[in-house]
Every structure is written in C-alpha cells, then in structure tokens.
Design a protein around this motif. Structure first.
Motif, PDB file in Angstrom:
ATOM      1  N   ASN A 183      50.752  33.818  31.575  1.00 45.06           N
ATOM      2  CA  ASN A 183      50.198  35.140  31.861  1.00 45.06           C
ATOM      3  C   ASN A 183      49.610  35.812  30.628  1.00 45.06           C
ATOM      4  N   VAL A 184      49.810  35.218  29.453  1.00 47.64           N
ATOM      5  CA  VAL A 184      49.293  35.800  28.209  1.00 47.64           C
ATOM      6  C   VAL A 184      47.937  35.209  27.847  1.00 47.64           C
ATOM      7  N   MET A 185      47.829  33.882  27.891  1.00 49.63           N
ATOM      8  CA  MET A 185      46.593  33.251  27.447  1.00 49.63           C
ATOM      9  C   MET A 185      46.492  31.815  27.967  1.00 49.63           C
ATOM     10  N   ARG A 186      45.327  31.273  27.768  1.00 54.67           N
ATOM     11  CA  ARG A 186      45.079  29.859  28.020  1.00 54.67           C
ATOM     12  C   ARG A 186      44.766  29.211  26.683  1.00 54.67           C
ATOM     13  N   CYS A 255      42.194  29.278  21.921  1.00 58.08           N
ATOM     14  CA  CYS A 255      43.053  30.196  22.677  1.00 58.08           C
ATOM     15  C   CYS A 255      42.232  31.363  23.214  1.00 58.08           C
ATOM     16  N   LYS A 256      42.441  31.704  24.463  1.00 58.90           N
ATOM     17  CA  LYS A 256      41.727  32.828  25.098  1.00 58.90           C
ATOM     18  C   LYS A 256      42.737  33.693  25.836  1.00 58.90           C
ATOM     19  N   LEU A 257      42.839  34.971  25.410  1.00 66.89           N
ATOM     20  CA  LEU A 257      43.745  35.883  26.094  1.00 66.89           C
ATOM     21  C   LEU A 257      43.264  36.133  27.515  1.00 66.89           C
ATOM     22  N   LYS A 258      44.209  36.359  28.404  1.00 60.34           N
ATOM     23  CA  LYS A 258      43.858  36.659  29.785  1.00 60.34           C
ATOM     24  C   LYS A 258      43.188  38.043  29.863  1.00 60.34           C
ATOM     25  N   PRO A 259      42.215  38.183  30.772  1.00 60.47           N
ATOM     26  CA  PRO A 259      41.566  39.492  30.923  1.00 60.47           C
ATOM     27  C   PRO A 259      42.599  40.556  31.306  1.00 60.47           C
ATOM     28  N   ARG A 260      42.353  41.775  30.859  1.00 59.13           N
ATOM     29  CA  ARG A 260      43.256  42.875  31.171  1.00 59.13           C
ATOM     30  C   ARG A 260      42.435  44.076  31.637  1.00 59.13           C
ATOM     31  N   PRO A 261      42.834  44.634  32.787  1.00 60.16           N
ATOM     32  CA  PRO A 261      42.100  45.813  33.274  1.00 60.16           C
ATOM     33  C   PRO A 261      42.136  46.941  32.252  1.00 60.16           C
ATOM     34  N   GLY A 262      41.075  47.721  32.235  1.00 60.13           N
ATOM     35  CA  GLY A 262      41.024  48.843  31.313  1.00 60.13           C
ATOM     36  C   GLY A 262      42.141  49.837  31.569  1.00 60.13           C
ATOM     37  N   VAL A 263      42.526  50.540  30.536  1.00 57.47           N
ATOM     38  CA  VAL A 263      43.613  51.512  30.636  1.00 57.47           C
ATOM     39  C   VAL A 263      43.171  52.702  31.483  1.00 57.47           C
ATOM     40  N   SER A 300      36.839  52.101  38.770  1.00 50.65           N
ATOM     41  CA  SER A 300      35.973  51.911  37.597  1.00 50.65           C
ATOM     42  C   SER A 300      35.582  53.221  36.948  1.00 50.65           C
ATOM     43  N   ASP A 301      35.680  54.337  37.723  1.00 53.62           N
ATOM     44  CA  ASP A 301      35.287  55.645  37.181  1.00 53.62           C
ATOM     45  C   ASP A 301      36.394  56.297  36.356  1.00 53.62           C
ATOM     46  N   VAL A 302      37.628  55.838  36.536  1.00 55.80           N
ATOM     47  CA  VAL A 302      38.747  56.505  35.853  1.00 55.80           C
ATOM     48  C   VAL A 302      39.496  55.568  34.914  1.00 55.80           C
ATOM     49  N   ARG A 303      38.938  54.408  34.695  1.00 57.50           N
ATOM     50  CA  ARG A 303      39.570  53.476  33.759  1.00 57.50           C
ATOM     51  C   ARG A 303      38.627  53.185  32.599  1.00 57.50           C
ATOM     52  N   GLU A 304      39.243  52.832  31.445  1.00 52.61           N
ATOM     53  CA  GLU A 304      38.448  52.381  30.308  1.00 52.61           C
ATOM     54  C   GLU A 304      37.863  51.010  30.646  1.00 52.61           C
ATOM     55  N   PRO A 305      36.859  50.545  29.906  1.00 48.22           N
ATOM     56  CA  PRO A 305      36.272  49.229  30.201  1.00 48.22           C
ATOM     57  C   PRO A 305      37.325  48.118  30.170  1.00 48.22           C
ATOM     58  N   ASP A 306      37.169  47.140  31.041  1.00 46.43           N
ATOM     59  CA  ASP A 306      38.084  45.995  31.062  1.00 46.43           C
ATOM     60  C   ASP A 306      38.008  45.235  29.746  1.00 46.43           C
ATOM     61  N   ASP A 307      39.135  44.651  29.375  1.00 45.20           N
ATOM     62  CA  ASP A 307      39.188  43.818  28.167  1.00 45.20           C
ATOM     63  C   ASP A 307      39.175  42.361  28.606  1.00 45.20           C
ATOM     64  N   PRO A 308      38.056  41.635  28.384  1.00 49.89           N
ATOM     65  CA  PRO A 308      37.975  40.240  28.844  1.00 49.89           C
ATOM     66  C   PRO A 308      38.915  39.306  28.089  1.00 49.89           C
ATOM     67  N   GLY A 309      39.424  39.783  26.945  1.00 49.23           N
ATOM     68  CA  GLY A 309      40.341  38.948  26.164  1.00 49.23           C
ATOM     69  C   GLY A 309      39.623  38.218  25.053  1.00 49.23           C
ATOM     70  N   PRO A 310      40.022  38.432  23.792  1.00 47.98           N
ATOM     71  CA  PRO A 310      39.374  37.741  22.667  1.00 47.98           C
ATOM     72  C   PRO A 310      39.720  36.259  22.631  1.00 47.98           C
ATOM     73  N   LEU A 311      38.909  35.525  21.913  1.00 43.58           N
ATOM     74  CA  LEU A 311      39.099  34.079  21.755  1.00 43.58           C
ATOM     75  C   LEU A 311      39.388  33.793  20.287  1.00 43.58           C
ATOM     76  N   PHE A 312      40.339  32.905  20.027  1.00 45.23           N
ATOM     77  CA  PHE A 312      40.660  32.534  18.647  1.00 45.23           C
ATOM     78  C   PHE A 312      41.001  31.062  18.574  1.00 45.23           C
TER      79      PHE A 312
END
Length: 796
Positions: A183-186, A255-263, A300-312
C-alpha cells in the motif's frame, strides 16, 4: 524458559537428590531443561502488536514518506538507506555497522520487514546477523530479503552463529519483470546481468546443526568432529550439500509511491456549506456529495491536487564489467531521465551505491547527466568521509581530558563540503526535498564543556593531571617506541552500543607488526575512525595475525571485513602476506561457505586451530616475525570450543586474554606471572547469578583471576551494554584498569588507569546514579521475595 531459571531448577533437583543422578543422567536432565520452551513472551506480544499495526496501516496510503541516509559508505562504514513512513520501514543494503548506526540515531527498527540488497557482497550484507537479532527482539515477526540469487543460502550460512528462533526470514530472488508491491509503493526489480556470465556451482557448501542449548544472542556450531570444516570429506555427515546453481548479478530498484488523493481543504468545505460529519469523509475519499438543499459539492473542488507519487531509484555498479551492462541497458533508465514521457516518471532521487572508481568514470557521469536537472543524486561511497558515529567522539573528547595520550582524539572529521552526511534526508511525501539539518556533527567544545559542568570534576581533573605531569612529558617523547601497545576497539558484550562496540583488541608488538585479539562487527570501522583512512591502510598491512577466542558472532563477525580491506591494501603491490588466523577450527565451515558463495578469501589467511596450541605452544617463524616467542591456549568455561590464550613476546612481556568465560583454573595456569591480564568482566558483582547462567565473570571474579595468576596488571573489558559508560565498581586496586573503546595503552600507562576511576565516576555521575537506582530496585525486589517466602513457606 530463560537460562537463569534452567540453572536454578537444575541445581535444586541435584541438591535434593544428589545420589540419584550420575554425571550422564545429570547431563541429560540439563539438556532436557535447556530444550524446554524459553520465555519469549515480550517478543510474542510485540509481534502481535506489530501485526495489528500492519493490518490497520494496510488500509490507506501513508501521507509521510522519507528517505534517510543511515550509512554514507565512508571508509569502514556501511552504505545503507532507510525509507520510513508512518506505518512501515524499508532498508536498502545492510553492511557491517548498520545496527550500530540505527542505535546511534534512534532509528526505530520495529516495523522493518523488507530489506533490499543490490549485491551479495560483504559490503552489502555484513550487518544482517546483528540487525536480524535486533529486529527479532523488537517484535518483528518476519523479514523478507530481496536481492540477487544466493541470499537464502547466505542467510542460512549465517545461522551457524546467529540464533533466530522468533524471526522468520524469507528470500526473494529479483528477476527481470518481477516487482514488490504494497500500500506504500511498488518496487520494480532491474537485474543487471553480464553477458556470458557462467553460473557458479559449488557442491561443497554445507550447513551445520545449530547449538540449541546456547543462551546468548549469538550462537555457534556444536558437535563438530575433529575432521569437520574444510578438510571434511564431501560425503561426511558434517556436510549437507547444496547443489543449487548460483547466478551472480546485481539488482537496481525503481520505486514509485502509490498515488494519494489530495488533502481535504476544510476552509473550502465550510465556504460551500458542508456540515461536519460523514459528508466530509466522502469528499476526502474522492466522492462528490449532494447537500440537503440540493447543492452538489465536487470532491475535486475542495481537495488539494492529487499526489501521483514520486519515483526514486537505487543503483549499484561495482566494476567495469557492470558498467558495460549499464551502458547496454541505458534504454531501461531513459524513461526516468530527462526524456521521460510525463513529469511523474521523472526520477526525484537517485541513490548511487556505486564505488568512486566507477562513479567518477566518464561513462557513468554521462549516465547521471541524462537525468533531469531536478533529480537529486545521493552518492554513497568512499568519497564520503563521515561515518555518523558521533557518540564515539563525544566520550573520547571527554576521556581525553583525563589523559590525552591514552585517549587521543579520533581521526575522523565532520562531513566535508560536497559529501553526503549521515542522517541526510529527502522528504518524498510531502515533497520537501533534500535536507541535511539532522546531520550529526562533532562538537569538541560542547563535549568538554558538558563534563566541566559536573560539580567537582574540574578540580579532580587538575589533581589527576598534576599527578601525571612528569609521566606525560616523558611518554610524549618515547611513546612511538613503546611496545606492546594495546588499542581497545570494542569493549562491550553481545551487540554494539553507540559508545561500546563489540569485542576487539589490537595489540602492536612492534612498529610494523600487530595482532587482533577477537574481531567483532565493526572492527574495521573502529580502526578507520581511530587512525584515519590513509593511516588505517598501513595498520592493516602490518596486521599479521587474528586470534578468535570462540565462535559467538560478537567476537568474529568483523573478520570478513578485515580480510577484504587488508587484501585491498596489498592490491597495488606485489606483496601478499597471508594473515595467520588462530581460531576454533569450526570457523572453517563459515569461511569456506563465504569463499564459495560470496567472495574468494581462501588465499588471504592460514587457519591454525586453537586446540592445536593446547599442548604444544605455537612457535613458528611467522609468529616470531610478529615479535611473539610463543602462544599457548586453554579451554575456558563459556561455550563449546571457547579458549583463553597467553602470548609471550620477544620483549619478555606476557599477555593473557580470557575471551569470554567464567573463572578458569586453566587460564590461571597458562597466565601465571603475566605482565598484563585482559579479562572479561561482563557483570557487576550483585549479578553473580546472571553471570553464572551465561558463563561470564563478574568484576570481582576477573580481578581475582589476575591476583591468582600473579599478573602485574589486570585490564577489565567486555562489559554488559547496561554499563555503556562505566561499569558499576566501588573502587579499584592500583593494578586494575577499566577499558574503554579507543583507549590506547602502553605498559607505562597501566599504573595510572586505577587513578582515573574516581574522576570517571564524577564524569559519568548521572550514569552511575542510574546504575545505583537499578541496584536498589533489585535489592527491594529480592527483599520482597524473601519476605513473601517467609510468610508462605513451601510445603515439602
């Protein structure tokens, strides 16, 4: 059932029924008791707690993910990286010394369940034995090793001297196209396999039976026959063949973090009239809602932009052959470089474990340049200079105020500009980037000021220095010619502490010769910290012999690192002086396993079994070149194949070393009239029962051993890690001293060691008070137990 309870039961049965038990039957009884289940309640409870946390955490994508440099790869130090979230932990590479760094920086290992190896060399796996024991005790139920083929065999090989009854270890061979996901990353595996690389097959790898009745953390082999080890017949019971072909390669990880909905933005929700309650949760989870008045509020109007997850990325190119493989697989990495099809595929961070001689090659630099300018490159290799073991500097500068010859400043410095410090972090989520604000720094003035704030210590130091004035002036002139010279590299027991490493003593017999007495994990790192990177190479070239007292890992796990570093020192010359290895002959099985499976070391040493020195003292040309006339051993009571040793030097001095043991008449005999006795003193006197159960000595027992053999001086070492700064001793006789890590002593220094004891008690007053409080609690507990038994006597 713990060892103390077993010993008590055994004694009670024998006392009540002395005539009913022959020696054989008593041995059988003791073995039966020892095989009964041990008290591991605390581990089981911690494991249950960990499983509950894991189940709870698996339901969501964590909001905090940080990449942390634990080991920088500086000379003598591991290169390792820790990824931690608010629910799980991941480690990339685990070189020798990783466990000590984790302890130093309070890096919590209780949630570490996955370790990823780029290679199977000692530089990457040498810390696995110690780290496994630590995470087992913290309640981790299972750990998975990811990496090239052979990890499972390697870990099985390590089980010869490490007991892991409560930790399950799984190994996954990282093949092309495979990946790990949670659930954290691939994490995608990218094997880098040289063309035409032959598969390595060895039919002489064997595994030996674990010693089920050893109560220490670090176990050893049991039941070896005289011909066991590398000279055993391939068909003998001592060898269980492994016919598995091993293909050698290295692994890179993407490594790629899983996407996370915006706050969820609460202010925007309030502005749109969303009431407190479950509707907020629906918006947070990405669902649009309809308010009671019919108004539609889009998530989508009340949340910050989604975080697709950085890659490292983690990459390790050990030599030119693999550099060629990297050049051939450039297209595999192009999708993460400047040519990436979309921004979310651009690598945020690339961690390079590649050694400097390859990382600085033109081809490799061109590979780096193809990444985006926004990509942060963290290079962990020998170009870094700081190990991160700052606590060693703190206590050394404080001890230095007592005697600057016995406790000289360590040669390591703070991280230089342009290098990577330990504890450097990269915040992956939320994405805050690279940060070195947690960099541990050596601060001499702060350490010295700290102890001068202790009431009475400044005056005590003046008295000590005045007493040593003439001696110090004379010693500065003659010290380089004083031999033997002892450098204590590890004075703690069992597992490394931030101030006391595990057992190792470097004895210089003359200006160009030395011998190591035991060689625990991190011995190489201690040598580099004390002498510096350049001088340590000379020290390693002059190291002619290593003596191993017994096969508990805290006394020999540093051997491979020393052998590899010593070989590298001779690499540019025609010299190739084999090291004389004096050790229990059973160590040959581990060394042969390592030689066959990991790295060729058979040409780096000649093994001389300790038992061969029981009746005939060792007196060879090579030993005499070392400045030693003869070496004699004896069995000591600790674990099977434990030895004490006495070395008579050509100068006439006689040095006796106990290894680990209870008081031994045989040790007294071979050490008769020693110049120096170095004896373990694991426990304080009030813990005699614990010392007996674990086959160790108390402080008073060690001192009595010196008195019995008429030793001129006794140096106490191998203290339980509960005495991280100072063992609990009321007073010392004039010819007794306490060993500290990085303490260097010559014979003229010895008469001043006891005089340091009172200032030491002031210097570490807080620690001493803590020890006294613990002793008081034990006394109260014992008294309550006695009163309880008096009130309710047992019915016999």
């Amino acid at each position: 059932m713990n060892s103390r309870v077993i010993s008590t039961l055994f004694r009670v049965v024998l006392v009540k029924n002395p005539r009913r038990f022959s020696q054989n039957s008593s041995d059988n009884l003791k073995n039966l008791l020892l095989k009964m289940p041990r008290d591991v309640k605390h581990i089981h409870e911690a494991q249950k707690h960990r499983l509950r946390i894991r189940e709870k955490g698996a339901k969501y994508v964590p909001g905090t993910v940080t990449l942390q440099v634990l080991g920088t790869g500086a000379p003598g130090s591991p290169a390792c990286v820790y990824i931690f979230t608010d629910q799980s932990r991941y480690l990339f590479n685990c070189g020798e010394g990783t466990q000590r760094l984790a302890h130093e920086h309070k890096t919590k290992l209780a949630r570490l369940e996955h370790i990823f190896m780029t290679q199977t060399s000692w530089r990457h796996i040498g810390g696995l034995p110690g780290l496994s024991l630590t995470i087992q005790d913290s309640g981790v139920p299972a750990v998975t090793l990811h990496g090239p083929p052979g990890l499972e065999e390697i870990f099985q090989g390590m089980k010869r001297f490490v007991v892991l009854r409560e930790l399950k270890v799984n190994a996954i061979e990282c093949e092309s196209g495979d990946f790990y996901e949670d659930n954290v990353m691939r994490i995608d595996y990218i094997p880098l396999i040289p063309k035409n690389r032959p598969r390595k097959i060895d039919s002489n790898i064997w595994q030996d039976t674990l010693n089920d009745d050893d109560t220490d953390y670090y176990s050893h082999e049991k039941g070896f026959k005289p011909d066991s080890g590398k000279n055993a017949s391939p068909d003998s019971p001592e060898r269980r063949k492994i016919q598995k072909p091993i293909e050698k390669y290295v692994v890179a990880y993407v490594c790629k973090l899983k996407p996370r909905p915006g706050v969820l933005n609460i202010e925007k929700c309030v502005d749109r009239g969303v009431p407190p309650g479950p509707l907020l949760g629906q918006l947070k989870n990405g669902m649009d809602i309809t308010l009671p008045d019919g108004k539609v509020v889009k998530s989508s109007d009340v949340r910050e932009p989604d975080d697709p997850g950085p890659l490292f990325i983690f990459i390790d190119i050990p030599d030119e052959e693999y550099l060629q493989v990297l050049m051939e697989k450039r297209k595999t990495f192009e999708k993460y470089q400047s040519s990436a099809e979309c921004e979310e595929n651009l690598a945020s961070v690339v961690v390079h474990f590649t050694p400097s001689e390859i990382a600085e090659r033109r081809e490799y630099q061109e590979f780096i340049d193809k990444f985006s300018p926004s990509t942060k490159h963290i290079i962990l290799n020998d170009r870094n200079n700081s190990s991160g073991n700052i606590s060693a500097h703190r206590i050394q500068w404080q001890l230095n105020q007592l005697n600057d010859l016995v406790f000289p400043p360590l040669s390591e410095t703070n991280a230089l500009d342009g290098t990577i410090p330990s504890m450097a972090t990269y915040a992956l989520r939320p994405k805050k980037g690279y940060d070195v604000s947690l960099e541990p720094k050596i601060m001499k003035e702060e350490y010295i000021e700290e102890i001068h704030k202790v009431p009475g210590l400044t005056d005590a130091l003046v008295v000590v220095k005045n007493h040593q004035k003439d001696y110090l002036a004379m010693s500065r002139e003659t010290r380089n010619q004083e031999f033997p010279k002892f450098l204590f590299l590890g004075t703690g027991s069992c597992i490394p502490n931030k101030t006391r490493n595990v057992s190792a003593i470097l004895m210089h017999t003359d200006a160009r010769s030395s011998i190591l007495l035991d060689c625990g994990e991190g011995t190489l790192g201690q040598i580099v910290r004390f002498y510096g990177s350049e001088k340590s190479q000379e020290i390693l070239r002059n190291l002619k012999a290593i003596y191993i007292s017994h096969l508990h890992a805290d006394h020999h796990i540093g051997l491979i690192g020393i052998l590899r570093a010593r070989r590298k020192c001779f690499k540019k010359s025609d010299e190739r002086d084999k090291l004389q290895l004096l050790a229990p002959e059973q160590i040959s099985s581990w060394l042969a396993f390592y030689n066959a499976q990991i790295d060729s070391i058979s040409e780096d040493y000649d093994l001389i079994p300790n038992r061969n020195l029981l009746t005939t003292p060792l007196c060879t040309d090579k030993i005499q070149e070392l400045g030693i006339n003869n070496i004699v051993t004896c069995y000591v009571p600790h674990c099977p194949q434990s030895f004490g040793v006495a070395l008579t030097l050509s100068s006439g001095a006689k040095i006796t070393y106990s290894g680990d043991c209870k008081p031994s008449a045989d040790l007294v005999e071979i050490g008769r009239d020693s110049t120096v006795l170095i004896h373990e003193a694991t426990m304080e006197d009030e813990l005699l029962h614990e010392a007996l159960a674990k086959h160790h000595s108390t402080v008073s027992q060690a001192i009595e051993q010196g008195r019995a053999m008429n030793a001129q001086f006794t140096i106490l070492t191998h203290f339980s890690q509960r005495y991280a700064k100072l063992p609990r001793i009321e007073s010392l006789e004039e010819n007794v001293g306490i060993a500290f890590d990085n303490m260097e002593v010559t014979l003229p220094d010895l008469k001043f060691l006891a005089k340091m004891h009172e200032p030491l008690k002031l210097m570490f007053a807080e620690h001493c008070e803590e020890m006294e409080q613990k002793a008081l609690k034990r006394a109260y507990k014992k008294q309550r137990l006695t009163n309880s038994r008096s009130a309710s006597p047992e019915k016999i």
